[in-house]
Scaffold this active site. Structure first.
Site, mmCIF file in Angstrom:
data_model
loop_
_atom_site.group_PDB
_atom_site.id
_atom_site.type_symbol
_atom_site.label_atom_id
_atom_site.label_comp_id
_atom_site.label_asym_id
_atom_site.label_seq_id
_atom_site.Cartn_x
_atom_site.Cartn_y
_atom_site.Cartn_z
ATOM 1 N N ARG A 65 0.938 -1.293 -0.170
ATOM 2 C CA ARG A 65 0.078 0.047 -0.064
ATOM 3 C C ARG A 65 0.857 1.306 0.124
ATOM 4 O O ARG A 65 0.339 2.370 0.256
ATOM 5 C CB ARG A 65 -0.961 0.012 1.352
ATOM 6 C CG ARG A 65 -1.952 -1.213 1.244
ATOM 7 C CD ARG A 65 -2.740 -1.342 -0.053
ATOM 8 N NE ARG A 65 -3.655 -2.220 0.462
ATOM 9 C CZ ARG A 65 -4.742 -2.608 -0.457
ATOM 10 N NH1 ARG A 65 -4.753 -2.239 -1.772
ATOM 11 N NH2 ARG A 65 -5.655 -3.849 -0.023
ATOM 12 N N ASN A 279 -12.924 -9.134 -3.443
ATOM 13 C CA ASN A 279 -13.459 -9.060 -4.729
ATOM 14 C C ASN A 279 -12.700 -9.528 -5.843
ATOM 15 O O ASN A 279 -11.500 -8.907 -5.897
ATOM 16 C CB ASN A 279 -13.866 -7.589 -4.990
ATOM 17 C CG ASN A 279 -14.287 -7.125 -6.330
ATOM 18 O OD1 ASN A 279 -15.360 -7.917 -6.686
ATOM 19 N ND2 ASN A 279 -14.319 -5.813 -6.907
ATOM 20 N N ASP A 306 -3.092 -12.019 -4.835
ATOM 21 C CA ASP A 306 -4.160 -10.829 -4.653
ATOM 22 C C ASP A 306 -4.068 -10.257 -3.193
ATOM 23 O O ASP A 306 -4.985 -9.965 -2.852
ATOM 24 C CB ASP A 306 -5.698 -11.050 -5.203
ATOM 25 C CG ASP A 306 -6.598 -9.864 -5.345
ATOM 26 O OD1 ASP A 306 -5.904 -8.707 -5.006
ATOM 27 O OD2 ASP A 306 -7.591 -9.768 -5.620
HETATM 28 O O1 DOR Z 1 -10.398 -7.900 -2.894
HETATM 29 C C1 DOR Z 1 -9.945 -6.943 -3.468
HETATM 30 N N1 DOR Z 1 -9.059 -6.131 -2.952
HETATM 31 N N2 DOR Z 1 -10.078 -6.991 -4.791
HETATM 32 C C2 DOR Z 1 -9.364 -6.162 -5.733
HETATM 33 O O2 DOR Z 1 -9.424 -6.004 -6.757
HETATM 34 C C3 DOR Z 1 -8.708 -4.850 -4.932
HETATM 35 C C4 DOR Z 1 -8.144 -5.336 -3.591
HETATM 36 C C5 DOR Z 1 -7.751 -4.077 -2.818
HETATM 37 O O3 DOR Z 1 -6.900 -3.413 -3.534
HETATM 38 O O4 DOR Z 1 -7.900 -3.945 -1.676
#
Ligand code: DOR
Length: 442
Positions: A65, A279, A306
């Site tokens: 982040r 997501n 992810d």
């Molecule tokens: O669950 C998710 N979190 N899906 C995404 O596409 C983005 C990600 C995030 O950046 O937290």
């Protein structure tokens, strides 16, 4: 001789090697793989008896982040989490704040990665400015600054015309487009998979079609633009089917799925555990099985995590308000072994390939192999050791793992990047003359 890894079972996907052998490393590169390499008393060596020696894992989908949300994860904490998970190369998504949509921002990530001297950080740059889907980024400059792919991940590109241009332009300069497939006019407001469980739990649903219609459209546009496309985080049976058919037609499509799409399903949301909110959302048990079939038959080319860190405070909220995402770097190997290898769906050799050579080939990056001359990015792991995930298991700054409390098989014992140790499991007998890279000590 700088370092020898002795007595391990070497799995080397590029040369299809799977046998007991020693690996000699000189100046950060693999010098030799052979049986019984002689060690002189001064040679530092790691005893990998009973363990697998594989190329360092490559995760082509992580969210560190930095900049903007350092309380969730920084490049440094993310790198430590990666090393703990046996991951020596990551592709960082550009949905930071601000997003990585210009040369300077890409340089920043590249520099932070280099300063860290640990794992390899490969930034993906935005496909459109501010990830707004309106105006293309200066992709050639992003590439010059070190970007290895473009994506608006977290968002799809709404306009088919803009996406067509993105695909055309990125292909021209040999940068692959990583596609987050989601029709937000269908998914907006939804917090979980639409179906039986969303109905009984009274939570707004996200229909599978929100993802599937966009997988279909995005592949069609790649065909039109004569460009390669990589489909991110595939979660549904029909999604797998669409990609399978496209591959049969010779369209240049590759795809990834994530461990949670075979390990977990929407029925688990009865617990209202916000760490299960992601997501695309967790789908049904039938989808889990279809994802496994897709992995088995090669429709799904690689596995990515992810890894999406969020703070405890943010996740400690009513289900509808909590952010989407779960961390995954430190449970990647264990989910693959527990969910795919132990039940006999895939071999350990295929498992290794899915997180090494395959992602390296999709992105055309170095790594994924420990054949002679390759960079000595190496992960040593036990395929059989069982461990229980706890809140304290993580090096990540965040704790939003749905696997906390679960017992999993497969444990990383030692991770090396360019021949230097960046992670060593407690109790693993690392000789005193082999130091851990200081920035990865804690
Ligand atoms: O669950 C998710 N979190 N899906 C995404 O596409 C983005 C990600 C995030 O950046 O937290």
């Amino acid at each position: 001789m700088n370092l020898i890894i002795k007595n391990g079972w070497v799995i080397e996907p590029k040369t299809n090697l799977s046998k007991k052998a020693d690996v000699a490393i000189i100046e950060g590169r693999v010098a030799e793989i052979a049986e019984n390499i002689t060690v002189s008393p001064d040679d530092p060596f790691i005893d990998a008896q009973g363990l697998i020696v594989a190329p360092g894992f490559i995760d082509i989908h992580v969210h560190f982040r930095e900049p903007g949300d350092e309380s969730k994860e920084t490049i440094e904490t993310g790198a430590k989490a990666a090393a703990h998970g046996g991951v020596t190369s990551v592709v960082t998504m550009p949905n930071t704040q601000p997003p990585i949509d210009n040369e300077g921002m890409v340089e920043l990530i590249t520099k932070r990665g280099k300063d860290l001297e640990g794992i390899h950080i490969y930034p993906a740059g935005c496909a459109t400015k501010e990830r707004a889907g309106k105006e293309l980024t200066e992709m050639a400059y992003l590439k010059k600054a070190g970007a290895i792919a473009v994506t608006d991940d977290g968002n799809d590109i709404e306009s088919s015309a803009i996406l067509r241009h993105v695909l055309k332009y990125s292909a021209m300069i040999d940068l692959i487009y990583l596609a987050h497939c989601e029709d937000t006019s269908l998914s907006e407001g939804g917090v979980m998979n639409e179906g039986f469980y969303s109905t009984i739990l009274g939570l707004p649903g996200i229909p599978k079609e929100a993802e599937e219609t966009r997988i279909e459209r995005n592949i069609q546009l790649a065909k039109l633009a004569n460009a390669p496309i990589h489909i991110q985080h595939v979660s549904t049976a029909r999604g797998v089917e669409i990609i399978r058919n496209a591959k049969k037609q010779g369209i240049r499509v590759s795809a990834e799925t994530c461990p949670h799409y075979w390990m977990l399903h929407d029925g688990l949301l009865e617990s209202f555990d916000t760490n299960l909110k992601v997501n695309p959302p967790l789908r049904t048990k039938e989808d889990n099985l279809a994802i496994i079939e897709g992995i088995k038959d090669g429709t799904i080319d690689c596995i990515a995590t992810d890894h999406a860190p969020h703070t405890v405070t943010e996740k400690d909220a009513p289900f509808q308000e909590a952010p989407f995402g779960m961390i995954g770097l430190e449970t990647l190997l264990s989910c693959i072994i527990t969910g795919l290898v132990k039940p006999g769906h895939i071999s350990i050799e295929k498992a290794v390939k899915l997180i090494t050579l395959s992602p390296a080939s999709i992105l055309k990056i170095e790594g994924g192999t420990i054949s002679k001359g390759a960079r000595a990015d190496i992960t040593i792991f036990s395929p059989d050791e069982e461990w229980t995930v706890t809140e304290n298991s993580f090096k990540s700054q965040s704790r939003n793992s749905p696997f906390i409390g679960k017992s999993l098989y497969g444990k990383v014992k030692c991770t090396l990047c360019c021949g230097k140790v960046i992670y060593c499991d407690e109790g693993f007998p690392l000789p005193k003359n082999i130091p851990i890279l200081p920035s990865f000590l804690s």
